[in-house]
Design a protein around this motif. Structure first.
Motif, PDB file in Angstrom:
ATOM      1  N   GLU A  37     -74.599  30.828 -14.887  1.00  0.00           N
ATOM      2  CA  GLU A  37     -75.514  31.748 -14.204  1.00  0.00           C
ATOM      3  C   GLU A  37     -76.732  31.010 -13.654  1.00  0.00           C
ATOM      4  O   GLU A  37     -77.369  31.484 -12.715  1.00  0.00           O
ATOM      5  CB  GLU A  37     -75.979  32.850 -15.165  1.00  0.00           C
ATOM      6  CG  GLU A  37     -74.866  33.647 -15.800  1.00  0.00           C
ATOM      7  CD  GLU A  37     -74.292  34.727 -14.884  1.00  0.00           C
ATOM      8  OE1 GLU A  37     -74.910  34.991 -13.832  1.00  0.00           O
ATOM      9  OE2 GLU A  37     -73.235  35.276 -15.224  1.00  0.00           O
ATOM     10  N   GLU A  38     -77.022  29.875 -14.257  1.00  0.00           N
ATOM     11  CA  GLU A  38     -78.194  29.102 -13.800  1.00  0.00           C
ATOM     12  C   GLU A  38     -78.046  28.705 -12.345  1.00  0.00           C
ATOM     13  O   GLU A  38     -79.016  28.648 -11.615  1.00  0.00           O
ATOM     14  CB  GLU A  38     -78.355  27.835 -14.654  1.00  0.00           C
ATOM     15  CG  GLU A  38     -78.880  28.133 -16.033  1.00  0.00           C
ATOM     16  CD  GLU A  38     -79.648  26.954 -16.617  1.00  0.00           C
ATOM     17  OE1 GLU A  38     -80.114  26.115 -15.828  1.00  0.00           O
ATOM     18  OE2 GLU A  38     -79.766  26.905 -17.848  1.00  0.00           O
TER      19      GLU A  38
ATOM     20  N   GLU B  65     -82.136  34.210 -15.718  1.00  0.00           N
ATOM     21  CA  GLU B  65     -80.879  34.964 -15.565  1.00  0.00           C
ATOM     22  C   GLU B  65     -79.849  34.505 -16.597  1.00  0.00           C
ATOM     23  O   GLU B  65     -79.170  35.300 -17.231  1.00  0.00           O
ATOM     24  CB  GLU B  65     -80.351  34.709 -14.137  1.00  0.00           C
ATOM     25  CG  GLU B  65     -79.193  35.571 -13.747  1.00  0.00           C
ATOM     26  CD  GLU B  65     -79.613  36.993 -13.360  1.00  0.00           C
ATOM     27  OE1 GLU B  65     -78.746  37.711 -12.887  1.00  0.00           O
ATOM     28  OE2 GLU B  65     -80.789  37.364 -13.542  1.00  0.00           O
TER      29      GLU B  65
ATOM     30  N   SER C  38     -82.705  29.947 -14.837  1.00  0.00           N
ATOM     31  CA  SER C  38     -82.546  29.933 -16.284  1.00  0.00           C
ATOM     32  C   SER C  38     -82.881  31.279 -16.924  1.00  0.00           C
ATOM     33  O   SER C  38     -82.341  31.625 -17.972  1.00  0.00           O
ATOM     34  CB  SER C  38     -83.362  28.805 -16.912  1.00  0.00           C
ATOM     35  OG  SER C  38     -84.701  28.952 -16.534  1.00  0.00           O
TER      36      SER C  38
ATOM     37  N   ARG D 263     -66.868  38.575 -15.844  1.00  0.00           N
ATOM     38  CA  ARG D 263     -67.987  37.702 -15.477  1.00  0.00           C
ATOM     39  C   ARG D 263     -67.965  36.430 -16.346  1.00  0.00           C
ATOM     40  O   ARG D 263     -68.136  35.309 -15.849  1.00  0.00           O
ATOM     41  CB  ARG D 263     -69.296  38.454 -15.669  1.00  0.00           C
ATOM     42  CG  ARG D 263     -70.468  37.678 -15.188  1.00  0.00           C
ATOM     43  CD  ARG D 263     -71.706  38.543 -15.061  1.00  0.00           C
ATOM     44  NE  ARG D 263     -72.705  37.794 -14.331  1.00  0.00           N
ATOM     45  CZ  ARG D 263     -73.312  38.228 -13.257  1.00  0.00           C
ATOM     46  NH1 ARG D 263     -73.066  39.422 -12.772  1.00  0.00           N
ATOM     47  NH2 ARG D 263     -74.201  37.463 -12.632  1.00  0.00           N
TER      48      ARG D 263
ATOM     49  N   ASN E   6     -67.402  32.681 -14.940  1.00  0.00           N
ATOM     50  CA  ASN E   6     -68.323  31.604 -15.301  1.00  0.00           C
ATOM     51  C   ASN E   6     -67.574  30.416 -15.891  1.00  0.00           C
ATOM     52  O   ASN E   6     -67.909  29.262 -15.630  1.00  0.00           O
ATOM     53  CB  ASN E   6     -69.344  32.102 -16.329  1.00  0.00           C
ATOM     54  CG  ASN E   6     -70.367  33.039 -15.719  1.00  0.00           C
ATOM     55  OD1 ASN E   6     -70.301  33.354 -14.538  1.00  0.00           O
ATOM     56  ND2 ASN E   6     -71.304  33.492 -16.529  1.00  0.00           N
TER      57      ASN E   6
ATOM     58  N   GLN F  56     -71.954  38.340  -4.679  1.00  0.00           N
ATOM     59  CA  GLN F  56     -73.012  37.380  -5.032  1.00  0.00           C
ATOM     60  C   GLN F  56     -72.590  35.930  -4.832  1.00  0.00           C
ATOM     61  O   GLN F  56     -73.381  35.093  -4.443  1.00  0.00           O
ATOM     62  CB  GLN F  56     -73.395  37.546  -6.512  1.00  0.00           C
ATOM     63  CG  GLN F  56     -73.887  38.925  -6.873  1.00  0.00           C
ATOM     64  CD  GLN F  56     -73.741  39.194  -8.381  1.00  0.00           C
ATOM     65  OE1 GLN F  56     -73.664  38.271  -9.185  1.00  0.00           O
ATOM     66  NE2 GLN F  56     -73.694  40.459  -8.755  1.00  0.00           N
TER      67      GLN F  56
ATOM     68  N   ILE G 174     -80.447  36.004 -19.986  1.00  0.00           N
ATOM     69  CA  ILE G 174     -80.039  37.412 -20.081  1.00  0.00           C
ATOM     70  C   ILE G 174     -78.541  37.522 -20.342  1.00  0.00           C
ATOM     71  O   ILE G 174     -78.089  38.254 -21.217  1.00  0.00           O
ATOM     72  CB  ILE G 174     -80.385  38.163 -18.772  1.00  0.00           C
ATOM     73  CG1 ILE G 174     -81.896  38.218 -18.600  1.00  0.00           C
ATOM     74  CG2 ILE G 174     -79.772  39.569 -18.765  1.00  0.00           C
ATOM     75  CD1 ILE G 174     -82.330  38.743 -17.255  1.00  0.00           C
ATOM     76  N   TRP G 175     -77.758  36.739 -19.600  1.00  0.00           N
ATOM     77  CA  TRP G 175     -76.296  36.813 -19.761  1.00  0.00           C
ATOM     78  C   TRP G 175     -75.841  36.217 -21.079  1.00  0.00           C
ATOM     79  O   TRP G 175     -74.900  36.695 -21.694  1.00  0.00           O
ATOM     80  CB  TRP G 175     -75.586  36.163 -18.566  1.00  0.00           C
ATOM     81  CG  TRP G 175     -75.715  37.052 -17.368  1.00  0.00           C
ATOM     82  CD1 TRP G 175     -76.550  36.882 -16.298  1.00  0.00           C
ATOM     83  CD2 TRP G 175     -75.050  38.305 -17.149  1.00  0.00           C
ATOM     84  NE1 TRP G 175     -76.442  37.937 -15.425  1.00  0.00           N
ATOM     85  CE2 TRP G 175     -75.518  38.832 -15.913  1.00  0.00           C
ATOM     86  CE3 TRP G 175     -74.111  39.041 -17.865  1.00  0.00           C
ATOM     87  CZ2 TRP G 175     -75.079  40.043 -15.394  1.00  0.00           C
ATOM     88  CZ3 TRP G 175     -73.658  40.245 -17.346  1.00  0.00           C
ATOM     89  CH2 TRP G 175     -74.143  40.739 -16.121  1.00  0.00           C
TER      90      TRP G 175
ATOM     91  N   SER H  28     -76.724  30.277  -9.813  1.00  0.00           N
ATOM     92  CA  SER H  28     -77.129  31.285  -8.835  1.00  0.00           C
ATOM     93  C   SER H  28     -78.439  31.977  -9.212  1.00  0.00           C
ATOM     94  O   SER H  28     -79.239  32.312  -8.347  1.00  0.00           O
ATOM     95  CB  SER H  28     -76.017  32.320  -8.675  1.00  0.00           C
ATOM     96  OG  SER H  28     -75.598  32.774  -9.943  1.00  0.00           O
ATOM     97  N   GLY H  29     -78.678  32.172 -10.505  1.00  0.00           N
ATOM     98  CA  GLY H  29     -79.808  33.019 -10.885  1.00  0.00           C
ATOM     99  C   GLY H  29     -80.949  32.327 -11.597  1.00  0.00           C
ATOM    100  O   GLY H  29     -81.944  32.967 -11.923  1.00  0.00           O
TER     101      GLY H  29
END
Ligand code: UDP
Length: 559
Positions: free
Chosen positions: A34-35, A42, A40, A303, A307, A377, A45-46, A37-38
């Motif tokens: 997730e790092e 983000e 650290s 998801r 990932n 996304q 959170i995931w 695209s979003g």
């Protein structure tokens, strides 16, 4: 088993990880993607969301992810298919590739149909070829030698097309010739062959090197050989070429000629796939399935799996390339039998098949929905434009497939639930541990029900330990006997109805064994094979009680 196989050890072999730490390691590694695209924040959170679902026991990823995520090896996939070329160099190159994959805990499937038959000419030496069965022994021996570092046995699927000249030898290889301890075998059967069986016609065996007809034989004679062998020892299984390829999301990239070791994952050469399974009994509230929770978890796990495709350390560059092109993931379930018991529904009933369809439909739609969201996304899988999706009106999709039903041999033991979509194997059974010790286990739901009915007496416990069957309990109400039926008391049709119900809403295939009672006649296997084909199943495996056969998976699933 958790200690022995999954938790990190130091160089002296001492376990230095707790189960909680293991789940943290896995959640963090998958959130790492997730790092990209979003950032650290983000990712954190995931990580929390993944960890929460894992800690509640809502799902588990396939074993290699549990073992390798966040660690130097970093190889996360359970399933691979490797091509086998008709040359000595090609064959041994694949042996090497398989060894590399086995070392990381992955299982490999191979289509050997491209190899020239035994006795065929070899131009460069003027000699004769030893044929696919002979070369498969090389793969088998290599697998034996690696044993995946003692952690996980190498599992292989060997596939031969029904028109290959060595098909009879292949069918007999395990049962009569006692070859291969690290292979499951499947015959790749076509619709055309099944038609010829039905019409009692001849069948041509073709040399793949030049397309010439080597021999013809009665289609029924060949079919009977498969039937008898499966009746005697549970092998070979059948995979149905046309059904598999009707479900191929990217026919422009090639056709499916092989699956992974347990048959649930058809793949193109060099593709790999990461699996994960939802723990169905965890989604029961009262006597109802909590569908919103199930759907939310299905989305979350897709998801997680997407990932995994980002952070995976692929074992070979070809695997990385093929896998990233279609980005296949395989979400499935475990504990279906436990779910039915919690809902008081017999496995062999139309209600059970309805539940199966409804559950899998909900999971599949939620999984697709998440794949669409992810595509928005992160972009669609690179081969999307060449896939079947645009013609279906889809504008984007992150993953060419989202669902697969794995056997969950080891995972179901870790979760203490029934395996995959199988019925209970027995209500009480002895499990042979690796050190050969036998331990007796009684199904906890059945034990609770007996206690509720005042039937948990010493006498009943003894009867149960002997037979493993609910039917051995005197005074057990009829409904309970139905609900607690185990695998060998359920008819082949009952098994297949559940396989079909799940297959209807599964992108990839379904791992399922159709158990038959010891007294089942040969002709019953014939009927089961024909029915499986007529029902549109992608493959079929039967296992007659008491027949020989320690399958790779059974061995693999030992704690
Ligand atoms: N598999 C393997 N070796 C094993 C068990 C499984 O390579 O000892 C692979 C194989 O491709 C199989 C897939 O993992 O089809 C899924 O099997 P299962 O669900 O039983 O694995 P688990 O994740 O429960 O260990």
């Amino acid at each position: 088993m958790l200690r022995r196989r999954y938790l990190i050890r130091d160089e002296k072999g001492r376990v230095v990880e707790t189960p909680e730490r293991m789940l943290q390691r896995v959640a963090r590694a998958m959130a790492g993607a997730e790092e990209i695209s979003g950032g650290s924040a983000e990712a954190r959170i995931w990580e929390k969301r993944f960890l929460s679902a894992l800690s509640q026991g809502l799902f588990l990823p396939n074993s290699p992810t549990l073992m390798n995520a966040g660690r130097p090896l970093g190889q996360l996939s359970a399933c691979f298919v490797l091509p086998v070329e008709d040359s000595l160099e090609g064959i041994f190159e694949t042996v090497k590739q398989a060894a590399i994959i086995h070392k990381t805990g992955g299982g490999t499937g191979f289509d050997f149909s491209g190899l020239r038959p035994a006795g065929d000419q070899v131009a460069s030496t003027g000699g004769i070829s030893s044929g696919p069965v002979s070369f498969m022994q090389v793969f088998d021996t290599a697998t034996e030698a690696i044993k995946q570092g003692g952690v996980r046995r190498g599992a292989n699927m060997g596939i031969l097309h029904v028109s290959h000249p060595d098909i009879e030898l292949f069918i007999r290889a395990k049962t009569e010739l006692d070859l291969f301890s690290n292979f499951n075998l499947s015959v790749m059967v076509t619709d055309e062959f099944m038609q010829k069986v039905r019409a009692d016609r001849d069948w041509d065996l073709i040399n793949p090197r030049n397309g010439s007809r080597v021999r013809k034989l009665k289609a029924r004679g060949l079919f009977e050989l498969m039937v008898e062998s499966a009746h005697g020892a549970g092998e070979p299984g059948l995979v149905f070429f046309d059904a598999l390829n009707r479900g191929n999301p990217t026919p422009a990239l090639g056709r499916f000629n092989a699956t992974n070791p347990c048959g649930e994952q058809p793949l193109l050469p060099y593709e790999s796939c990461n699996l994960a399974s939802l723990v169905l009994p965890r989604f029961v509230k009262g006597k109802q399935i909590n569908y919103p929770a199930l759907e939310e978890a299905a989305g979350l796990v897709v998801r997680f799996l997407d990932n995994a495709l980002e952070v995976n350390r692929f074992p070979l560059p070809q695997v990385k390339k093929a896998t990233r092109l279609t980005r296949k993931v395989g979400l499935g379930v475990m504990g279906f039998a436990d779910l039915l018991i919690a809902l008081n529904i017999p496995y062999e009933s139309s209600r059970a098949a309805q539940v199966a369809q409804k559950v899998m439909k909900a999971i599949n739609s939620a999984a697709r929905e998440m794949s669409r969201d992810l595509a928005r996304q992160r972009g669609s899988f690179p081969a999307f434009a060449k896939s079947v999706f645009p013609a279906q009106g889809e504008t984007r999709m992150r993953n060419a497939t989202v669902t697969t039903l794995a056997p969950t041999g080891a995972l179901s033991l870790l979760m203490g639930c029934s395996a995959g979509i199988e019925p209970l194997f027995a209500l009480s059974h002895k499990r042979r541990m690796l050190d050969d010790q036998l331990v007796n286990e009684v199904n906890p739901a059945f034990k609770a029900r007996l206690a509720e009915l005042g039937l948990d007496t010493l006498q009943n416990q003894k009867a149960l330990a002997q037979s493993g069957l609910a039917a051995s309990i005197a005074g057990l109400p009829f409904k309970d006997r139905e609900v607690f039926k185990s695998a060998h008391e359920i008819t082949a049709q009952g098994h297949m109805a559940i396989q079909r119900a799940f297959q209807l809403y599964t992108d990839n295939a379904v791992s399922k064994t159709v158990n038959l009672p010891a007294r089942a006649p040969v002709k019953e296997v014939w009927q089961v094979f024909e029915q499986a084909h007529a029902m549109g199943l992608k493959g079929i495996t039967v296992f007659r009680h008491g027949s020989r056969g320690r399958q790779v998976l059974e061995l693999a699933s030992l704690p």
